[in-house]
Design an enzyme around this catalytic site. Structure first.
Site, PDB file in Angstrom:
ATOM      1  CD1 TRP A 115       0.700  -0.254   3.225  1.00  0.00           C
ATOM      2  CD2 TRP A 115      -1.125   1.146   3.480  1.00  0.00           C
ATOM      3  NE1 TRP A 115       0.853   0.275   4.484  1.00  0.00           N
ATOM      4  CE2 TRP A 115      -0.053   1.089   4.599  1.00  0.00           C
ATOM      5  CE3 TRP A 115      -1.926   1.793   3.505  1.00  0.00           C
ATOM      6  CZ2 TRP A 115      -0.259   1.810   5.786  1.00  0.00           C
ATOM      7  CZ3 TRP A 115      -2.454   2.876   4.837  1.00  0.00           C
ATOM      8  CH2 TRP A 115      -1.378   2.837   5.926  1.00  0.00           C
ATOM      9  CG  ASP A 116       4.634   0.808   1.809  1.00  0.00           C
ATOM     10  OD1 ASP A 116       3.682  -0.001   1.575  1.00  0.00           O
ATOM     11  OD2 ASP A 116       5.443   1.095   2.465  1.00  0.00           O
ATOM     12  CD  GLU A 165       2.226  -3.953   9.624  1.00  0.00           C
ATOM     13  OE1 GLU A 165       1.860  -4.318   8.330  1.00  0.00           O
ATOM     14  OE2 GLU A 165       3.352  -3.618   9.951  1.00  0.00           O
ATOM     15  CE  LYS A 208       4.981  -1.322  12.328  1.00  0.00           C
ATOM     16  NZ  LYS A 208       5.354  -2.637  11.449  1.00  0.00           N
ATOM     17  CD  GLN A 209       2.100   1.368  10.306  1.00  0.00           C
ATOM     18  OE1 GLN A 209       2.998   0.619  10.373  1.00  0.00           O
ATOM     19  NE2 GLN A 209       1.529   1.733   8.865  1.00  0.00           N
TER      20      GLN A 209
END
Length: 537
Positions: free
Chosen positions: A123-124, A253, A321-322
């Protein structure tokens, strides 16, 4: 791939004040093409023209595509570096028939022994890199989408193997669209990738109105297959009277096998809404299931705290995480009040992993810029600098130096913080919005080469004045700029009636018949670019 071996060390002799070394690498799809390019490069090395030809080529590119500002030098250098590496990774503009294979998080990276994600596509590409590319080079953006169309067959098989209908794009993609992630948990659960892919198609359609991609080149089949997948992935909850998506891993994640990830469900809803919208554009009957699932899918919301829990059962304070829920505001543009947008940022800011992936803090910056808290936004953007390594502004995935090298995902997030944060661009169904918000140490922002419906525009933004110039203007469709607060309109095309008007003694424009090279200006404010009324569909 052919290259000049780079020695472990180079030596400057005592009598030498300086010396130049040149190392050459040629990458191509065939041995013949690689040899041709390598030979040409060696000839330029021998003639002493390799670096100068490179410099000239980039100078020409910067004239038509550049982001620059008057502000701190490290910020300017980071911007140029990010754009340089991202443009280096996209398809060549002058090679007909070039078959593009997508952009990996590390670009043309190592990809061996598990390094840099084996060169796989995530998906980056679609969420983090694509929007920047689309704004400047829609042709390259189209090539990225064509890669996804070519791998649709694999996506259909992925869904079928997991017991669902439609197309499920792989968490890690290579040549076929089949799942190539070495760990099953991601391929099985991180299904938001399918919505991320479709969001790129939606942004492209609204920016270009390229119906051929959808009508003739496979885009519609992909759109409808994704909608079908989301419908088959949802289950009806009698208790809550809404649709659930269960057993997923969100962008965060640290958590897996959760129900109703806010981001996953919201991107699924956006997929279904776009599929229905484009079907109406093409006069294709819209399945009632698409409308019903989009309307009734659950997106968790805590009415007492007025924020979005990351998933069913999320407890405030749990580590993240993000960037995850903060992505609801951008890029998803999920409807919410400024109060809720702020609460989401405040809730997740202190619990998000400080040394997580580089793109995370860019999205917090975009959120605070939306709310006009510019210095708080800049504080988050400054965190990204720990991911930049000198002297060539190479990004690493994590601030401790681990992860993918030359991390284009982080660069994509950083560019979005400027393009969609400082400039406030938003791609919508009917217009390209702008709403500038720059921190105090940025006195001027210039964005050259913005593409919208075939035109090329240059935006120059200061705290007092905003100028929009036309650098390329096709005959159709004619465009106009509209100010949100006053409703004033500025023609951005040839053939408009010349007019003048003043507001608070400020001359907004003196010549409304715009051709390439001309511009309009007005006090810095929010507004949008759209088709002129006579051309609107």
């Amino acid at each position: 791939m052919l290259w000049t071996p780079v020695p472990q060390a180079v030596t400057l002799h005592e009598e030498e004040q300086e010396r130049c070394w040149e190392f050459l690498t040629a990458v191509a799809e065939s041995e013949e093409e690689a040899k041709r390019s390598y030979s040409e490069g060696l000839a330029r090395v021998a003639a002493g023209s390799l670096h100068s030809s490179h410099t000239c080529a980039w100078a020409a590119l910067w004239q038509g595509c550049c982001v620059d500002l008057e502000g701190p030098l490290p910020l300017r250098q980071a911007l140029y570096g990010c754009l340089y590496y991202l443009l280096s990774a996209i398809p060549p503009q002058d090679t007909p028939g070039f078959l593009f294979h997508g952009i990996s998080p590390g670009g043309l990276s190592n990809g061996t022994r598990g390094e840099d994600y084996w060169g796989h596509i995530f998906w980056d590409q679609d969420t983090w890199m694509f929007p920047n590319i689309l704004l400047f080079y829609p042709e390259a953006a189209r090539a990225i989408l064509e890669y996804r169309i070519r791998t649709l067959k694999g996506a259909l098989l992925n869904a079928q193997e997991q017991g669902y209908e439609g197309a499920k794009f792989p968490w890690e993609s290579a040549a076929t669209g089949r799942e190539v992630c070495p760990e099953d948990i991601y391929g099985a659960q991180e299904i938001h990738i399918t919505g991320d892919v479709l969001m790129a198609f939606e942004q492209y359609y609204h920016t270009t109105q390229d119906q051929k991609l959808f009508r003739m080149d496979g885009g519609w089949e992909l759109v409808s297959s994704v909608a079908q997948y989301w419908c088959s992935r949802m289950v009806w909850s009698e208790e809550e009277q809404c649709y659930h998506i269960r057993g997923v891993m969100p962008p965060d994640e640290y958590h897996h096998q959760v129900d109703n990830s806010a981001y996953t469900n919201a991107v699924a809803q956006r997929s279904l809404n776009f599929a229905a919208s484009i079907a109406r554009d093409f006069l294709i009957p819209v399945p009632e299931e698409w409308v019903e699932c989009a309307k009734k899918v659950k997106v968790p919301f805590d009415a007492a705290r007025k924020y979005h829990p990351e998933y069913d059962g999320y407890s405030p304070g749990e580590p993240v995480k993000q960037a995850d829920v903060v992505l609801l505001g951008f890029p998803l543009m999920y409807p919410m009040s400024p109060e809720v947008r702020r609460n989401d940022l405040v809730m997740y800011e202190p619990v998000t992993e400080l040394s997580g992936p580089a793109m995370t803090w860019s999205m917090f910056a975009v959120g605070w810029l939306e709310l006009k808290e510019t210095q708080r936004a800049q504080g988050h953007l400054n965190k990204c600098y720990s991911n930049i390594t000198e002297p060539f502004k190479i990004w690493v995935e994590n601030s401790d130096g681990s992860g993918a090298v030359n991390f284009l995902t982080g660069m994509g997030g950083f560019l979005q913080a400027v393009l969609f944060g400082y400039a406030g661009f938003r791609i919508t169904k009917t217009n390209l919005r702008f709403d500038p918000a720059c921190p105090s140490d940025v006195s001027k922002l210039e964005v050259t080469g913005v593409s919208y419906l075939g035109s090329k525009l240059k935006f120059t933004i200061t705290k007092e004045e905003m100028r929009i110039g036309v650098t390329k203007c096709p005959l159709h469709p004619p465009l106009e700029a509209v100010l949100e607060k006053s409703g004033q309109r500025f023609p951005l095309h040839e053939g408009a009636t010349s007019t003048r008007w003043r507001e608070k003694a400020f001359l907004h424009f003196t010549h409304a018949v715009l051709i390439p090279g001309q511009s309009i200006s007005f006090p810095t404010a929010a507004g949008w670019i759209q088709r002129a009324p006579s051309e609107r569909l």
